[in-house]
Write an enzyme that holds these catalytic residues in place. Sequence first.
Site, PDB file in Angstrom:
ATOM      1  N   LYS A  80       0.852  -1.193   0.000  1.00  0.00           N
ATOM      2  CA  LYS A  80       0.000   0.000   0.000  1.00  0.00           C
ATOM      3  C   LYS A  80       0.885   1.240   0.000  1.00  0.00           C
ATOM      4  O   LYS A  80       1.894   1.288   0.730  1.00  0.00           O
ATOM      5  CB  LYS A  80      -0.903  -0.044   1.242  1.00  0.00           C
ATOM      6  CG  LYS A  80      -1.947   1.034   1.336  1.00  0.00           C
ATOM      7  CD  LYS A  80      -2.848   0.790   2.560  1.00  0.00           C
ATOM      8  CE  LYS A  80      -3.924   1.818   2.729  1.00  0.00           C
ATOM      9  NZ  LYS A  80      -4.801   1.563   3.898  1.00  0.00           N
ATOM     10  N   SER A 155      -9.699   1.608   2.949  1.00  0.00           N
ATOM     11  CA  SER A 155      -8.841   2.364   2.079  1.00  0.00           C
ATOM     12  C   SER A 155      -7.797   1.530   1.327  1.00  0.00           C
ATOM     13  O   SER A 155      -7.206   2.028   0.363  1.00  0.00           O
ATOM     14  CB  SER A 155      -8.112   3.441   2.888  1.00  0.00           C
ATOM     15  OG  SER A 155      -7.297   2.863   3.870  1.00  0.00           O
ATOM     16  N   SER A 179      -9.774  -0.861   7.098  1.00  0.00           N
ATOM     17  CA  SER A 179      -9.225  -0.693   5.750  1.00  0.00           C
ATOM     18  C   SER A 179      -8.516  -1.888   5.152  1.00  0.00           C
ATOM     19  O   SER A 179      -8.177  -1.858   3.978  1.00  0.00           O
ATOM     20  CB  SER A 179      -8.259   0.488   5.731  1.00  0.00           C
ATOM     21  OG  SER A 179      -8.990   1.662   5.586  1.00  0.00           O
TER      22      SER A 179
HETATM   23  N1  GLN Z   1     -12.986   4.064   6.495  1.00  0.00           N
HETATM   24  C1  GLN Z   1     -12.354   4.367   7.748  1.00  0.00           C
HETATM   25  C2  GLN Z   1     -11.877   5.782   7.734  1.00  0.00           C
HETATM   26  O1  GLN Z   1     -12.052   6.441   6.740  1.00  0.00           O
HETATM   27  C3  GLN Z   1     -11.243   3.422   8.001  1.00  0.00           C
HETATM   28  C4  GLN Z   1     -10.045   3.721   7.213  1.00  0.00           C
HETATM   29  C5  GLN Z   1      -8.872   2.898   7.571  1.00  0.00           C
HETATM   30  O2  GLN Z   1      -8.996   1.857   8.219  1.00  0.00           O
HETATM   31  N2  GLN Z   1      -7.710   3.376   7.198  1.00  0.00           N
HETATM   32  O3  GLN Z   1     -11.336   6.264   8.691  1.00  0.00           O
END
Ligand code: GLN
Length: 502
Positions: A80, A155, A179
């Site tokens: 990532k 994400s 995410s």
């Molecule tokens: N969707 C969640 C957020 O926007 C989790 C994102 C993540 O785990 N990085 O914070």
Amino acid sequence: MNGIVGLSTVELSGAIATGEVSASGALEAYLEAIDKLEPQVHAYNEVLVDHARTTATEIDAARAAGRPLGPLAGIPIAVKDNMCTAYGKTTCSSKILANFKAPYTATAVEKLHAAGAVVIGKANLDEFAMGSSTENSATKATRNPWDTARVPGGSSGGSAACVSARLAAAALGSDTGGSIRQPAAFCGVVGLKPTYGRVSRYGLVAYGSSLDQIGPLTVDVSDAALLTAVIAGHDTRDSTSADRGVEDYLAEVDTPIENLRIGLPDEFFTDALDPGIGEAIARAAGLYKDAGSEIVNVSLPHSRIDADAEGNLSSYAVACYYIVAMSEASSNLARYDGVHYGHRGEKDVEGIVELFSRSRAEGFGPEVVRRIMLGTYTLSSGYYDAYYNKALKVRRLIKNDFDRAFEKCDVLLCPTSPTTAFEIGEKTDDPLTMYLADIYTISVNLAGLPGVSIPVGLDAGGLPVGMQLIGPPFSESAILRAARMYEKISGVTRLVPEIART
Ligand code: GLN
């Protein structure tokens, strides 16, 4: 699909160890798959062709010279793009870091290298990992390989899409509120978020430091066991990393847990859940029961998920998470000011304050701006006690509920996400609905627990459905074993989307 990309990581590493396949051969097979499918999937910010070819050649030379090979020797792995690598760029899919070259490599990625892995590219994400669909990326929206009109989740959407479409043998993602697990569920792959502190965060660009963890996305549970064992462990450069030994998760993963007690949290099975997903989880629980596990009902009152008459969802956990995560984000992202780091907006700027604000206004996308503003508000004097401190208290209550639940069961079973993959553009105008995509995953981060999402099957529309297994701190081995049990009893594993089959 060519033969090599059809193998799991464990199988490919076996084939490379015996010399049946060379590291360079494996890499070229993946590069060919990328050439073919990446124009449709858009999973990568950067494919590191030269870096990967050099590394693969070194692995082949090491093998030829009889030097011992690591457990991931020659395995092409995507990372990532919020993990620092001393090669290529580290952009966090943000304009503010569009040209950032990190001076060092994140510990988890170093550990991949030490195990012989070939980092094949940097995968797309929601800007700074803020989002649930990868649509917040400043570079492009990654597509779901099962239906390219849909999102891959987020994400870590690029990481999940790469693995699902077989554009990498495995990937690393990061999980602050879901995410890794939610995109794994949307793309039909396995995604594990380790216990907070199990994997070093050194070199992971910080979003919510008390929540962030790095973990693997893989085609099956055994691969997740192998990758977790490689990247886990104490690191003196991350003071929150746990100083305890790492088990050999892969060696243990095929041993079923006798008399496994599986807890179903009452509060997760409400009207808020898509009935198709609810039925899929109930079927999975039934299969475990037939195989000799005990199913018990448990309660997580502070993680309760409700839906009103219009179907609007609500939960204390979501409110608590977004206060904690945004507060931490607002302070973590203060460093991007055009001076220390990142894009500098200097055209017609007068003075340092204007330089800071211009750089930030030009560099950050709208979701990141929203979070910095909300997080700054919840931390400001007068509101700190009302919001931030209150959220920390709720966080403790959520954690206490889990501790109590684990007195009655070994693992919890629940959905990963309230829906399957949604369409691109469907939720972009309504941030709140987007935040609710993580309603089943965020309490796990708030409590610091390990959780794994595995495919439970396909829904009526042919989209993957994920289920989540959650355990007490440092029970990675147990949740992986329980997940592996499901693969065996259901036969559901290594799902391949149509796009990658030919
Ligand atoms: N969707 C969640 C957020 O926007 C989790 C994102 C993540 O785990 N990085 O914070």
